[in-house]
Structures are given as C-alpha cells and as structure tokens.
Scaffold this motif. Structure first.
Motif, mmCIF file in Angstrom:
data_model
loop_
_atom_site.group_PDB
_atom_site.id
_atom_site.type_symbol
_atom_site.label_atom_id
_atom_site.label_comp_id
_atom_site.label_asym_id
_atom_site.label_seq_id
_atom_site.Cartn_x
_atom_site.Cartn_y
_atom_site.Cartn_z
ATOM 1 N N ILE A 120 -20.111 30.274 -7.846
ATOM 2 C CA ILE A 120 -19.246 30.762 -6.768
ATOM 3 C C ILE A 120 -19.867 30.492 -5.403
ATOM 4 C CG2 ILE A 120 -18.407 32.892 -5.690
ATOM 5 C CD1 ILE A 120 -17.868 33.908 -8.578
ATOM 6 N N VAL A 121 -21.143 30.746 -5.259
ATOM 7 C CA VAL A 121 -21.795 30.572 -3.960
ATOM 8 C C VAL A 121 -21.889 29.101 -3.582
ATOM 9 C CG1 VAL A 121 -23.951 30.859 -2.684
ATOM 10 C CG2 VAL A 121 -23.081 32.734 -4.106
ATOM 11 N N PHE A 122 -22.445 28.281 -4.446
ATOM 12 C CA PHE A 122 -22.756 26.908 -4.060
ATOM 13 C C PHE A 122 -21.534 25.982 -4.077
ATOM 14 C CE2 PHE A 122 -26.959 28.522 -5.374
ATOM 15 C CZ PHE A 122 -27.658 28.257 -4.194
ATOM 16 N N VAL A 123 -20.624 26.178 -5.008
ATOM 17 C CA VAL A 123 -19.437 25.302 -5.049
ATOM 18 C C VAL A 123 -18.480 25.633 -3.913
ATOM 19 C CG1 VAL A 123 -17.450 24.586 -6.415
ATOM 20 C CG2 VAL A 123 -19.669 24.889 -7.517
ATOM 21 N N ASN A 124 -18.365 26.902 -3.554
ATOM 22 C CA ASN A 124 -17.512 27.244 -2.412
ATOM 23 C C ASN A 124 -18.040 26.626 -1.121
ATOM 24 O OD1 ASN A 124 -15.210 28.828 -3.172
ATOM 25 N ND2 ASN A 124 -16.605 30.459 -3.775
ATOM 26 N N LEU A 260 -19.548 23.422 -16.012
ATOM 27 C CA LEU A 260 -18.881 22.307 -15.342
ATOM 28 C C LEU A 260 -17.396 22.597 -15.123
ATOM 29 C CD1 LEU A 260 -20.592 19.334 -17.212
ATOM 30 C CD2 LEU A 260 -20.869 19.944 -14.799
ATOM 31 N N SER A 261 -16.751 23.193 -16.101
ATOM 32 C CA SER A 261 -15.324 23.497 -15.970
ATOM 33 C C SER A 261 -15.082 24.554 -14.893
ATOM 34 C CB SER A 261 -14.755 23.968 -17.306
ATOM 35 O OG SER A 261 -14.804 22.938 -18.276
ATOM 36 N N TYR A 262 -15.926 25.575 -14.856
ATOM 37 C CA TYR A 262 -15.748 26.614 -13.850
ATOM 38 C C TYR A 262 -16.063 26.075 -12.454
ATOM 39 C CZ TYR A 262 -15.666 31.306 -11.835
ATOM 40 O OH TYR A 262 -15.354 32.421 -11.085
ATOM 41 N N MET A 263 -17.011 25.179 -12.362
ATOM 42 C CA MET A 263 -17.282 24.530 -11.080
ATOM 43 C C MET A 263 -16.036 23.806 -10.562
ATOM 44 S SD MET A 263 -21.110 22.906 -11.653
ATOM 45 C CE MET A 263 -21.027 21.973 -10.119
ATOM 46 N N GLY A 264 -15.356 23.106 -11.459
ATOM 47 C CA GLY A 264 -14.135 22.414 -11.057
ATOM 48 C C GLY A 264 -13.055 23.379 -10.616
ATOM 49 N N ALA A 265 -12.941 24.526 -11.305
ATOM 50 C CA ALA A 265 -11.929 25.517 -10.953
ATOM 51 C C ALA A 265 -12.216 26.140 -9.588
ATOM 52 C CB ALA A 265 -11.869 26.603 -12.023
ATOM 53 N N VAL A 266 -13.468 26.488 -9.327
ATOM 54 C CA VAL A 266 -13.835 27.090 -8.040
ATOM 55 C C VAL A 266 -13.618 26.086 -6.916
ATOM 56 C CG1 VAL A 266 -15.747 28.036 -6.685
ATOM 57 C CG2 VAL A 266 -15.432 28.736 -9.056
ATOM 58 N N PHE A 267 -13.986 24.837 -7.151
ATOM 59 C CA PHE A 267 -13.773 23.806 -6.135
ATOM 60 C C PHE A 267 -12.279 23.623 -5.858
ATOM 61 C CE2 PHE A 267 -12.807 19.451 -4.914
ATOM 62 C CZ PHE A 267 -13.635 19.267 -3.821
ATOM 63 N N GLY A 268 -11.479 23.562 -6.916
ATOM 64 C CA GLY A 268 -10.045 23.384 -6.734
ATOM 65 C C GLY A 268 -9.422 24.510 -5.937
ATOM 66 N N PHE A 269 -9.940 25.735 -6.094
ATOM 67 C CA PHE A 269 -9.415 26.879 -5.361
ATOM 68 C C PHE A 269 -9.785 26.809 -3.886
ATOM 69 C CE2 PHE A 269 -9.130 31.231 -3.885
ATOM 70 C CZ PHE A 269 -8.009 31.723 -4.543
ATOM 71 N N SER A 270 -11.060 26.601 -3.594
ATOM 72 C CA SER A 270 -11.501 26.604 -2.191
ATOM 73 C C SER A 270 -11.040 25.367 -1.436
ATOM 74 C CB SER A 270 -13.025 26.727 -2.120
ATOM 75 O OG SER A 270 -13.658 25.674 -2.819
ATOM 76 N N CYS A 271 -10.999 24.242 -2.114
ATOM 77 C CA CYS A 271 -10.562 22.992 -1.486
ATOM 78 C C CYS A 271 -9.040 22.882 -1.465
ATOM 79 C CB CYS A 271 -11.165 21.811 -2.248
ATOM 80 S SG CYS A 271 -10.882 20.190 -1.504
ATOM 81 N N GLY A 272 -8.368 23.827 -2.138
ATOM 82 C CA GLY A 272 -6.919 23.738 -2.289
ATOM 83 C C GLY A 272 -6.145 23.781 -1.000
ATOM 84 N N THR A 417 -5.510 25.859 -15.819
ATOM 85 C CA THR A 417 -4.950 24.511 -15.772
ATOM 86 C C THR A 417 -4.620 24.097 -14.357
ATOM 87 O OG1 THR A 417 -4.016 24.752 -17.981
ATOM 88 C CG2 THR A 417 -3.069 23.038 -16.593
ATOM 89 N N PHE A 418 -4.038 25.010 -13.595
ATOM 90 C CA PHE A 418 -3.567 24.617 -12.272
ATOM 91 C C PHE A 418 -4.683 24.445 -11.260
ATOM 92 C CE2 PHE A 418 -1.489 24.951 -8.172
ATOM 93 C CZ PHE A 418 -0.522 23.979 -8.341
ATOM 94 N N VAL A 419 -5.676 25.346 -11.259
ATOM 95 C CA VAL A 419 -6.738 25.187 -10.275
ATOM 96 C C VAL A 419 -7.525 23.904 -10.532
ATOM 97 C CG1 VAL A 419 -6.987 27.618 -9.711
ATOM 98 C CG2 VAL A 419 -8.319 26.675 -11.576
ATOM 99 N N LEU A 420 -7.701 23.564 -11.788
ATOM 100 C CA LEU A 420 -8.390 22.310 -12.093
ATOM 101 C C LEU A 420 -7.534 21.110 -11.685
ATOM 102 C CD1 LEU A 420 -9.985 23.194 -15.547
ATOM 103 C CD2 LEU A 420 -11.221 22.641 -13.448
ATOM 104 N N SER A 421 -6.251 21.156 -11.994
ATOM 105 C CA SER A 421 -5.357 20.050 -11.658
ATOM 106 C C SER A 421 -5.252 19.865 -10.142
ATOM 107 C CB SER A 421 -3.963 20.298 -12.249
ATOM 108 O OG SER A 421 -4.032 20.381 -13.657
#
Length: 530
Positions: A120-124, A260-272, A417-421
């Motif tokens: 959460i800290v570093f990927v955000n 790795l999967s959770y990293m992608g989800a957190v990135f997709g949320f903050s970068c969304g 599914t959606f945050v990753l996509s």
C-alpha cells in the motif's frame, strides 16, 4: 477522442473557434499559447435554433453547467485556489472504495497486514505520480484531458482512449455504487442492493449535472465527515482488540503471486484517475505554478489512500479468526465488516449514523467518474458532440446503474477484476504519454513543445501510427502477464502458484509499450515531420 466538431476542421471553423488569434504577448513563460479572448461556448453554438442548443440553454437557466469538452479561455479562469485541486482527490479517496481495497488484501489476496501495508505504501507512491503529472496540464492549457491526449495519440487514434476512458469511468462508478449499497444493507437488511445503488447514483447525478463548480464545492467539504468516521472506526477497532498484525507472512510461489497481484490492484486504483486528472484544473489560471499543482494533488491523493487503505487492511485481519466478522462480511460485504467493528464498540444508534455517512462518501468518489465520462462521450464523434454534457451525464448514470445491480452479489470478484483491468490500459496510456512528453515535447524543460492551437489542426498532431502500434504491443505484454479468473498469461503462470500465478500485466504492459513507442515515434516523426 476524434471529436469532429471540436476542434474545428476547416480554416473557417478554426478562426471562428476563437474570436481572435493569440498574440505573441499571450504566450506564457513556458511557451504555452493561451487564448486572449473568450471562445464560443461549444459545438452547439453553431446551431442556435437546434433542439440540443435550446435544451442546453434551458438547463443552464437552472444552474446546469453549459460548457462541455471545449477549451476554457483564459478570461474565464477564475478558480484561484490551488487547494481545490487537492481537495477533489482528498474527498474522492476518503471513502469506502478505498477502505474496501485495503480490506480485501486478506480475504481475496491472502495477505497479512505487514505485506499488505508495504504494498500500500510503496505502490501508491508510484501510482499517484502520473495523476499529479497530468493534473499540471489543466491550468496550463485549459483543455480537458481527453482533448490533451491528442498531443500523445493524434486526432483520430485518441478515439481509442475515449472508449477505454468511458469503460473505466462507468466501471469504477459501478464498483463504488455497489460498495455504497452494501453499507445501506448493513444499516438495514431490508434495503435491497438495487435500492442502495439508486440512492447513491441519484445523488451523484445531481452534483455532476451542475458541473465543475458544484463538484469542487462538494468535494471541498465531503471528506471531513468521512475522515471523522474512519477515526471512529480506527478507535473502535483498537478497542475491540481484534487487530492481528502478526499474521504469518506466506512464502513460496503462492505468496509471490498474491503480492504481485495485489500490487497491480493497488496501482490500478491509485493510477485510475490518470486519464482525467487535468479536468479538475481547467478553470485555474495558466500562471498557476506547476509545482504547486503537483504538490496539492499529491497530498490530496496520498493522505487518504494511505490512511484509509491501511485501516482497511488492519480491519481485514480480523476475518481470519473472528467468526462474527466473517458472517457479517459474507452477508453484507465490506459494509458488513465496518458494521462488525462499530456496532459492539460505539453507542447504540451512533454506528448507523457512521455507516450512513460512509455510504454517502460514495458520492464524492463517483463525482469525478461521472463528470469526466461526459467529456469522453462528447469526444467520440460529431454527433455525440452535439449532445449537451449534462445529457451524457444522465446516460452514463443509467448505464452504470444497469451494470451495478446484477453485479451486486459478486462484488469482491468484480473489484479485483476491475481494478486490475483498469491498471492494464492506464499503464499503456501513461507509457505513451510520458514517452511523448519527455522524448518529443517539453521534457524537463516544461511545456515548450506544446501549442494549444494544435488540437484544432489534425495536420499538426502526431499521425497516431506509433501510438496505436505501441498500444497493441502493450496489450500483448498485458496478455502475457495478466492473471484473471478467466485467463492467466504465460508469464503470469511463472510468477506465482500454478493455478493462478501472479498478475504482472500492469508492469509488462507499461514496459512493452514504452520500449516500443519511443523508437516508433522517432521514425514516425522523421517520416511525417510531426
């Protein structure tokens, strides 16, 4: 985006788009040409007897914003508080969807608090940087980001961005509405999911129809009650003694894949928010400091993302051992999880007040999605540009409500599914935009490589061949690295447990796109001279 009525195509249209050409004195210190006089209100201005023009003027009489995807001229930029740009993102992320992303780290991704917190800290920190960067374009150009994207994709290829942007806005609005509905169900089990969705979406629609000023005004204050509620949740959870910070960290392929999967989800949320962050600074003066814009947006994003996601991850640890928490989570999703924390630890009745306030936080989260989706819809074609912005806001609301109701009972899978996509295509978008900016336009020098009038002249914009080719190569990278219920890529299988692997689609998509775009764009520029 490919809006054929904005920008105008012919020389006559171009001259009518601004009443006079920008003078040399209108060029800012970073080489940006700014309009020196007011512009037409929009593409509807050309047909003052038309139905849509009259409809827009009628709605304008009731306070509905009339301006659509058109550029905001300098003399109309009266939004002088830079803090407002941070306030939008502070309110948009100080809500239940952010909490839900933190909470599902345990039940969906199988992580403990320590590994989830580090992610959460570093990927955000990485994910918010593109949002902050693109936000600086709003004051400098006065253009909505879907129009700004022409500088990166060209006049015609940007339609692809508009389509993905529409899907992103409506998909996120759907996910958020479901979270709100779960909260209403946790408050009163007699409230069905569809009713909660309609309550949240109707309130969001009212704010977004009124437009930019209403969105900023609402977001400026909406975060405060939510912040107070989350402080109460934190205190109640500490009082409960259910926090388990020592859940054993996993090892081996399964843990690697989950991380790795959770990293992608957190990135997709903050970068969304990346593909429309510029929309919320277009009424700021072009003299606004780039550093000021960047820092306000950065602070507005990072504070709620870290605080609320970490709180969600902490509360999610109680699901491992507490059967009551598990039961409420199964019955009402993340809303039930919040209720499990509050009900036994606060005064009777106060828990429901807190849940109502958090449920209403969805309005602030969904406002940027539903406000910005109208610009992408206007930007698709000549016909869609003729429809007033507020009409597209209504249409977008109807669509995401129709998606949300059948998706209510599968929220966790839908969220994952959606945050990753979302992260997949935004990684590609960001790779192309950054490649164009730093290698072929302003780079570290600022914005000297941009001329705002170019968006009205397709012949001066990139042809778009390099962008489309790089986009397709990026999709290949995503396909190799994605891990979803319905498909797991070849490389993803190598990054985790045998069944689902680990999702690295975001990172491969960015890398494949960036490495491809820069040399292709160099060739394209030398061949076409633009």
């Amino acid at each position: 985006m490919g809006l054929s009525t904005f920008p105008p195509q012919s020389k006559t249209d171009i001259e009518s788009y601004t009443h006079e050409k920008p003078r040399a004195s209108d060029t800012g210190d970073e080489g940006i040409i700014t309009a020196s006089s007011s512009q037409r209100e929009g593409s509807l201005e050309s047909d003052k007897n038309g139905f849509f023009y009259r409809l827009q003027k009628f709605a304008g009489g009731y306070g509905v914003e009339e301006r659509g995807v058109e550029r905001v001229p300098e003399n109309e930029r009266r939004d002088t508080r830079a803090s407002k740009m941070g306030g939008v993102w502070l309110a948009a992320n100080m809500g239940m969807p952010t909490f839900a992303l933190g909470a599902v780290a345990v039940p969906i991704f199988g992580l403990g608090f320590v590994d989830a917190a580090l992610i959460i800290v570093f990927v955000n920190l990485i994910g918010v940087l593109p949002v902050c960067f693109f936000a600086t374009f709003g004051p400098k150009f006065g253009l909505r980001q879907i129009v700004l994207s022409r500088f990166f994709f060209g006049h015609y290829a940007v339609k692809l961005v508009a389509l993905f942007q529409i899907i992103t806005c409506l998909g996120w609005a759907s996910v958020n509405a479901i979270v709100g509905a779960q909260l209403f169900h946790a408050i009163n089990p007699d409230i069905p999911g569809w009713a909660g969705i309609i309550i949240v979406s109707s309130a969001t629609l009212i704010v977004c129809m009124l437009g930019y000023k209403a969105v900023h005004f609402y977001e400026r204050y909406a975060w405060i009650p939510c912040f107070v509620v989350f402080l109460v949740v934190m205190g109640a959870f500490i009082k409960s003694g259910e926090f388990d910070s020592l859940l054993p960290l996993g090892t081996g392929p399964k843990e690697r894949g989950a991380v790795l999967s959770y990293m992608g989800a957190v990135f997709g949320f903050s970068c969304g928010w990346s593909a429309y962050s510029a929309d919320y600074g277009v009424y700021q003066p072009s003299t606004r400091s780039t550093k000021s814009t960047f820092l306000w947006v950065f602070g507005g994003l990072m504070f709620p993302l870290l605080f609320v996601e970490l709180l969600g991850a902490a509360v999610g640890t109680a699901l491992v051992h507490n059967e009551e928490y598990q039961k409420l989570y199964e019955n009402a999703g993340v809303g039930g999880l919040i209720a499990a924390v509050l009900t036994p630890n606060v005064e009777p009745g106060f828990d429901k007040t807190c849940l109502i306030l958090v449920a209403l936080s969805i309005i602030a989260t969904n406002c940027p999605n539903i406000y910005s989706v109208s610009f992408s819809l206007q930007a698709l074609a000549r016909q869609t540009a003729q429809v007033p912005r507020f009409v597209w806001t209504i249409v977008g609301t109807a669509v995401y409500v129709g998606i949300s109701i059948p998706g209510y009972n599968r929220f966790e899978t839908w969220l994952e599914t959606f945050v990753l996509s979302t992260g997949y295509w935004l990684a590609i978008y960001v790779a192309i935009a950054l490649g164009e900016h730093f290698f072929f336009r302003g780079g570290l020098r600022g914005y000297s490589g941009y001329d705002v009038e170019d968006v009205t002249k397709p012949q001066l914009l990139p042809p778009g061949f390099a962008a489309v080719a790089a986009f397709l190569v990026g999709v290949m990278g995503v396909a190799l690295g994605m891990s979803q219920e319905w498909y797991t890529g070849v490389i993803a299988k190598l990054c985790g447990a045998e069944e689902h692997g680990g999702d690295v689609g975001v990172w491969l998509g960015f890398a494949f796109t960036f490495i491809t775009y820069v040399p292709l764009r160099a060739v394209e520029g030398s061949c076409f001279g633009r």
